[in-house]
Design a protein around this motif. Structure first.
Motif, PDB file in Angstrom:
ATOM      1  N   CYS A  72       0.865  -1.105  -0.029  1.00  0.00           N
ATOM      2  CA  CYS A  72      -0.016   0.104  -0.100  1.00  0.00           C
ATOM      3  C   CYS A  72       0.696   1.111   0.041  1.00  0.00           C
ATOM      4  CB  CYS A  72      -1.144  -0.206   1.217  1.00  0.00           C
ATOM      5  SG  CYS A  72      -1.951   1.517   1.336  1.00  0.00           S
ATOM      6  N   ARG A 111       3.714  -2.341  -7.663  1.00  0.00           N
ATOM      7  CA  ARG A 111       3.304  -1.075  -6.860  1.00  0.00           C
ATOM      8  C   ARG A 111       4.644  -0.749  -6.310  1.00  0.00           C
ATOM      9  NH1 ARG A 111      -2.328   0.092  -4.673  1.00  0.00           N
ATOM     10  NH2 ARG A 111      -1.272   1.251  -3.161  1.00  0.00           N
ATOM     11  N   LYS A 118       0.765   9.026   0.103  1.00  0.00           N
ATOM     12  CA  LYS A 118      -0.438   8.423   0.284  1.00  0.00           C
ATOM     13  C   LYS A 118      -1.600   9.480   0.793  1.00  0.00           C
ATOM     14  CE  LYS A 118      -1.390   4.880   0.235  1.00  0.00           C
ATOM     15  NZ  LYS A 118      -1.794   4.070  -0.808  1.00  0.00           N
ATOM     16  N   PRO A 119      -2.675   9.300  -0.032  1.00  0.00           N
ATOM     17  CA  PRO A 119      -3.978  10.073   0.180  1.00  0.00           C
ATOM     18  C   PRO A 119      -4.414   9.722   1.705  1.00  0.00           C
ATOM     19  CG  PRO A 119      -4.473   8.388  -1.189  1.00  0.00           C
ATOM     20  CD  PRO A 119      -3.252   7.929  -0.800  1.00  0.00           C
ATOM     21  N   GLU A 235       1.018   5.649  -7.411  1.00  0.00           N
ATOM     22  CA  GLU A 235      -0.189   6.664  -7.271  1.00  0.00           C
ATOM     23  C   GLU A 235       0.535   8.164  -7.696  1.00  0.00           C
ATOM     24  OE1 GLU A 235      -3.083   6.921  -4.287  1.00  0.00           O
ATOM     25  OE2 GLU A 235      -3.789   8.875  -4.916  1.00  0.00           O
ATOM     26  N   TRP A 264      -0.969   6.108 -11.492  1.00  0.00           N
ATOM     27  CA  TRP A 264      -2.603   5.994 -11.525  1.00  0.00           C
ATOM     28  C   TRP A 264      -2.841   7.176 -10.553  1.00  0.00           C
ATOM     29  CZ3 TRP A 264       0.100   2.393  -8.576  1.00  0.00           C
ATOM     30  CH2 TRP A 264      -0.242   2.356  -7.048  1.00  0.00           C
ATOM     31  N   GLY A 266      -5.639   8.326  -7.776  1.00  0.00           N
ATOM     32  CA  GLY A 266      -6.742   7.684  -6.772  1.00  0.00           C
ATOM     33  C   GLY A 266      -8.138   8.166  -6.677  1.00  0.00           C
ATOM     34  N   GLU A 267      -9.065   7.162  -5.980  1.00  0.00           N
ATOM     35  CA  GLU A 267     -10.273   7.714  -6.079  1.00  0.00           C
ATOM     36  C   GLU A 267     -10.560   9.016  -5.551  1.00  0.00           C
ATOM     37  OE1 GLU A 267     -13.299   6.170  -6.735  1.00  0.00           O
ATOM     38  OE2 GLU A 267     -14.555   6.667  -5.089  1.00  0.00           O
ATOM     39  N   ARG A 268      -9.809   9.560  -4.533  1.00  0.00           N
ATOM     40  CA  ARG A 268     -10.134  10.665  -3.807  1.00  0.00           C
ATOM     41  C   ARG A 268      -9.721  11.934  -4.613  1.00  0.00           C
ATOM     42  NH1 ARG A 268      -8.279   7.074  -0.630  1.00  0.00           N
ATOM     43  NH2 ARG A 268      -9.044   6.735   1.365  1.00  0.00           N
ATOM     44  N   LYS A 290      -8.583   4.729 -10.297  1.00  0.00           N
ATOM     45  CA  LYS A 290      -9.257   4.150  -9.405  1.00  0.00           C
ATOM     46  C   LYS A 290     -10.538   4.880  -9.429  1.00  0.00           C
ATOM     47  CE  LYS A 290      -6.036   1.802  -6.784  1.00  0.00           C
ATOM     48  NZ  LYS A 290      -6.211   1.699  -5.368  1.00  0.00           N
ATOM     49  N   ARG A 321     -12.725  -0.494  -8.085  1.00  0.00           N
ATOM     50  CA  ARG A 321     -12.428  -0.888  -6.497  1.00  0.00           C
ATOM     51  C   ARG A 321     -14.145  -0.639  -5.846  1.00  0.00           C
ATOM     52  NH1 ARG A 321     -13.039   2.676  -3.141  1.00  0.00           N
ATOM     53  NH2 ARG A 321     -11.217   3.289  -2.258  1.00  0.00           N
ATOM     54  N   HIS A 353      -9.608  -2.295  -1.852  1.00  0.00           N
ATOM     55  CA  HIS A 353      -9.807  -1.009  -1.523  1.00  0.00           C
ATOM     56  C   HIS A 353     -11.553  -0.641  -1.077  1.00  0.00           C
ATOM     57  CE1 HIS A 353      -5.800  -0.276  -2.149  1.00  0.00           C
ATOM     58  NE2 HIS A 353      -5.664   0.495  -1.242  1.00  0.00           N
ATOM     59  N   GLU A 395      -2.711  -5.295  -3.081  1.00  0.00           N
ATOM     60  CA  GLU A 395      -1.695  -4.852  -2.209  1.00  0.00           C
ATOM     61  C   GLU A 395      -0.974  -6.300  -1.518  1.00  0.00           C
ATOM     62  OE1 GLU A 395      -3.195  -0.372  -1.178  1.00  0.00           O
ATOM     63  OE2 GLU A 395      -3.626  -2.128   0.491  1.00  0.00           O
ATOM     64  N   ASP A 425      -2.341   0.192   4.567  1.00  0.00           N
ATOM     65  CA  ASP A 425      -3.650  -0.600   4.529  1.00  0.00           C
ATOM     66  C   ASP A 425      -2.840  -2.265   4.673  1.00  0.00           C
ATOM     67  OD1 ASP A 425      -5.432   1.295   3.962  1.00  0.00           O
ATOM     68  OD2 ASP A 425      -5.138   1.072   1.755  1.00  0.00           O
TER      69      ASP A 425
HETATM   70  C1  PEP Z   1      -4.356   2.601  -2.457  1.00  0.00           C
HETATM   71  O1  PEP Z   1      -4.294   2.323  -3.803  1.00  0.00           O
HETATM   72  O2  PEP Z   1      -3.438   2.443  -1.838  1.00  0.00           O
HETATM   73  C2  PEP Z   1      -5.286   3.610  -2.428  1.00  0.00           C
HETATM   74  C3  PEP Z   1      -5.464   4.481  -1.753  1.00  0.00           C
HETATM   75  O3  PEP Z   1      -6.381   3.452  -3.272  1.00  0.00           O
HETATM   76  P1  PEP Z   1      -7.861   4.038  -3.695  1.00  0.00           P
HETATM   77  O4  PEP Z   1      -7.474   5.536  -4.262  1.00  0.00           O
HETATM   78  O5  PEP Z   1      -8.398   3.364  -4.491  1.00  0.00           O
HETATM   79  O6  PEP Z   1      -8.610   4.475  -2.348  1.00  0.00           O
END
Ligand code: PEP
Ligand code: MN
Length: 446
Positions: A72, A111, A118-119, A235, A264, A266-268, A290, A321, A353, A395, A425
């Motif tokens: 992660c 990865r 990290k978000p 990410e 990539w 992220g979802e956020r 994502k 995800r 995730h 992960e 994670d």
């Molecule tokens: C991740 O891949 O660790 C992650 C934070 O993923 P996501 O953006 O899908 O929440």
């Protein structure tokens, strides 16, 4: 090679909303580091990035299958030869199993070598009445829970760059020097099926064995199989770092983010008019996004407009995800919208995730069965829609950690206390990773 002195036309991300960014106390220190990074050599080369784009295009058509895996969050502390070797070995073993299951090439992507930002769901973390800024990955601040450690330090970006470089160097030596020889990778797998917990995979492993012996007898040139292509991805969260790694390819004039082969979003941070999308819209790398269960057809069309307006195969990967409980309802409308649009995407499942839970004894964890169920749902949805399930994103670590519940070793809540080592994670351990590969290989064969 890249032009090092060309003024890099920066994409317009600076005018867009950017979330999840550290607030550096000293702008001058930030500028010194990014200008230093701009003068340094690229970590990956345009030709390699283009090869991965072609490979991702093949995966979008079912002519290859993507395996993305790794921590992660990588940490500076775990940036050791053993840690890198074990992770690489785990991914190569999984790839050997999947290659046989899919009867197509497996695109191996770590990865790794840059997964340092990290978000976070909250900007601060509170422990026993003390509130500090959240940990945002080793390229931003330190995990230790002290005020000093949590201050974002731009110098960490330089450290991340150097560690990514040494990681890539080791990966390149292992994969170019015969360490990834298919025969050896396959024999590592035998240790796994010797374990009684995995006896149900024995006949499958036996088939792989026979196939290897057949190829050897038929005079297949194994020397040609001694080197494997292994790609790096992370990410693209930390905008200042990614921007500082953009270089112009002198042959084509195109811009590449040379921090990794694939990046990539992220979802956020996937807002189509936001900074992260704008930054990656300006580079030629293959790009992943994502997408979670709230994603709409309009959202993905807007992402395609920004990131792949001309519909070039291999450019855009959607990493879904959804959560095992939601994928069978949430994914079909998105798949239909993409089908109706007509521009190609590569579909990859991230079964991690959407399936994070807290155990009764307080650990952030995931259940092995739930993870597999999301992968199963992914295959079901794509098979029903006539689209291509193109790969899996997990992960994992090469160590025997105890972070994910279940699997053949039956890790239970009490066992989480034994080796819970992740900074963010929970990861599949070595055995759970191989078990996943055997299960997914069976899904691929159906
Ligand atoms: C991740 O891949 O660790 C992650 C934070 O993923 P996501 O953006 O899908 O929440
Ligand atoms: Mn994660």
């Amino acid at each position: 090679m890249y032009e090092t002195d060309a003024a890099t036309p920066t994409p317009s991300w600076r005018e867009r909303p950017a979330s999840q960014q550290p607030s550096y106390p000293d702008r001058g220190a930030l500028e010194a580091v990014t200008s230093d990074l701009r003068s340094r050599p690229p970590l990956v080369f345009a030709g390699e990035v283009d090869s991965l784009r072609r490979a991702m295009a093949a995966a979008s058509e079912g002519r290859a299958f993507v395996l993305m895996g790794g921590d992660c969050a990588e940490s500076f502390q775990d940036n050791t030869a053993d840690n890198i070797r074990l992770k690489l070995q785990t991914i190569l073993q999984m790839a050997a199993v999947l290659t046989y299951g899919a009867s197509t090439p497996v695109i191996k992507i770590g990865r790794m070598a840059g997964q340092y930002a990290k978000p976070r769901s909250t900007d601060t973390e509170t422990r026993e009445g003390v509130t500090l800024p959240s940990y945002r990955g080793d390229s931003v601040n330190d995990h230790a829970f002290t005020a000093e450690a949590r201050v974002p330090d731009p110098q960490r970006m330089l450290d991340a760059y150097l560690r990514a470089g040494t990681t890539l160097n080791l990966i390149r030596s292992f994969t170019m020097g015969g360490y990834a020889d298919l025969r050896e990778v396959h024999s590592w797998n035998r240790g796994f099926t010797d374990n009684p917990a995995y006896s149900r995979f024995e006949s499958f492993a036996g088939e792989i064995d026979r196939a290897m012996r057949f190829m050897e007898a038929a005079g297949v040139d194994f020397d040609a199989l001694r080197q494997v292509d292994f790609y790096a991805a992370h990410e693209a969260l930390l905008l200042e770092y990614e921007d500082a790694m953009i270089r112009q390819d002198s042959r084509s004039g195109r811009l590449y983010d040379t921090s990794a082969h694939l990046l990539w979003i992220g979802e956020r941070t996937r807002g189509p008019r936001d900074a992260h999308v704008a930054l990656l819209a300006g580079v030629h790398n293959p790009v992943g996004v994502k997408i979670g269960p709230s994603t709409t057809g309009d959202d993905v069309r807007a992402l395609m407009d920004e990131l792949n307006p001309d519909g070039d195969p291999g450019r855009l990967t959607l990493i879904t995800r959804m959560g095992s409980g939601r994928i069978r309802e949430a994914l079909p409308p998105i798949v239909e919208a993409v089908k109706a649009d007509g521009r190609p995407v590569t579909w990859v499942t991230d079964p991690m995730h959407g399936n994070t839970i807290t155990s009764e004894n307080g650990y952030k964890t995931r259940r092995f069965d739930t993870i597999l169920d999301e992968v199963r749902g992914f295959f079901e949805v794509h098979r029903a829609a006539g689209t291509v399930p193109g790969g899996i994103h997990v992960e994992l670590t090469g160590d025997d950690v105890t972070e994910v519940l279940g699997g053949g070793e039956h890790i239970d809540e009490a066992a989480l206390e034994e080796r819970y080592e992740t900074l963010v994670d929970p990861r599949l351990n070595h055995q759970q990773s191989l078990e996943t590969a055997f299960e997914v290989a069976e899904m691929l064969r159906r």
